[in-house]
Write a protein that holds these residues in place. Structure first.
Motif, mmCIF file in Angstrom:
data_model
loop_
_atom_site.group_PDB
_atom_site.id
_atom_site.type_symbol
_atom_site.label_atom_id
_atom_site.label_comp_id
_atom_site.label_asym_id
_atom_site.label_seq_id
_atom_site.Cartn_x
_atom_site.Cartn_y
_atom_site.Cartn_z
ATOM 1 N N GLU A 54 0.831 -1.209 0.000
ATOM 2 C CA GLU A 54 0.000 0.000 0.000
ATOM 3 C C GLU A 54 0.863 1.255 0.000
ATOM 4 O OE1 GLU A 54 -3.469 1.946 -0.514
ATOM 5 O OE2 GLU A 54 -3.153 -0.216 -0.528
ATOM 6 N N GLU A 56 3.804 1.480 -1.294
ATOM 7 C CA GLU A 56 4.345 1.554 -2.655
ATOM 8 C C GLU A 56 3.321 2.132 -3.626
ATOM 9 O OE1 GLU A 56 6.686 1.536 -5.924
ATOM 10 O OE2 GLU A 56 7.271 1.382 -3.826
ATOM 11 N N ARG A 57 2.060 1.728 -3.496
ATOM 12 C CA ARG A 57 1.016 2.282 -4.363
ATOM 13 C C ARG A 57 0.849 3.772 -4.131
ATOM 14 N NH1 ARG A 57 -1.138 -2.979 -3.564
ATOM 15 N NH2 ARG A 57 -2.163 -2.401 -1.616
#
Length: 68
Positions: A54, A56-57
């Motif tokens: 998450e 990274e997103r």
């Protein structure tokens, strides 16, 4: 003065419960993600994998090179 969790604190959900929050801020080398927990941090490996994914997103969405 009343703010306790930062300007961009986001609730952290795990399974069907709100377990804490994440503050995102701009750091020296990119963005910093600082998590806080109302309850104990989940010990399952799946939580750590999903938390990192998450982050990274979010980094990709903001187009920052890295998170600490």
């Amino acid at each position: 003065a009343k703010r306790k969790l930062g300007y961009y604190a986001m609730p952290m959900l795990w399974r069907d419960d709100i377990i804490g929050w994440v503050n995102i801020s701009r750091g020296v080398g990119g963005l910093d993600a600082e998590a806080g927990f109302w309850k104990a941090k989940p010990k399952e490996r799946s939580f750590q994998i999903e938390f990192e994914a998450e982050i990274e997103r979010f980094r990709a969405f903001l187009r920052f090179p890295e998170f600490k």
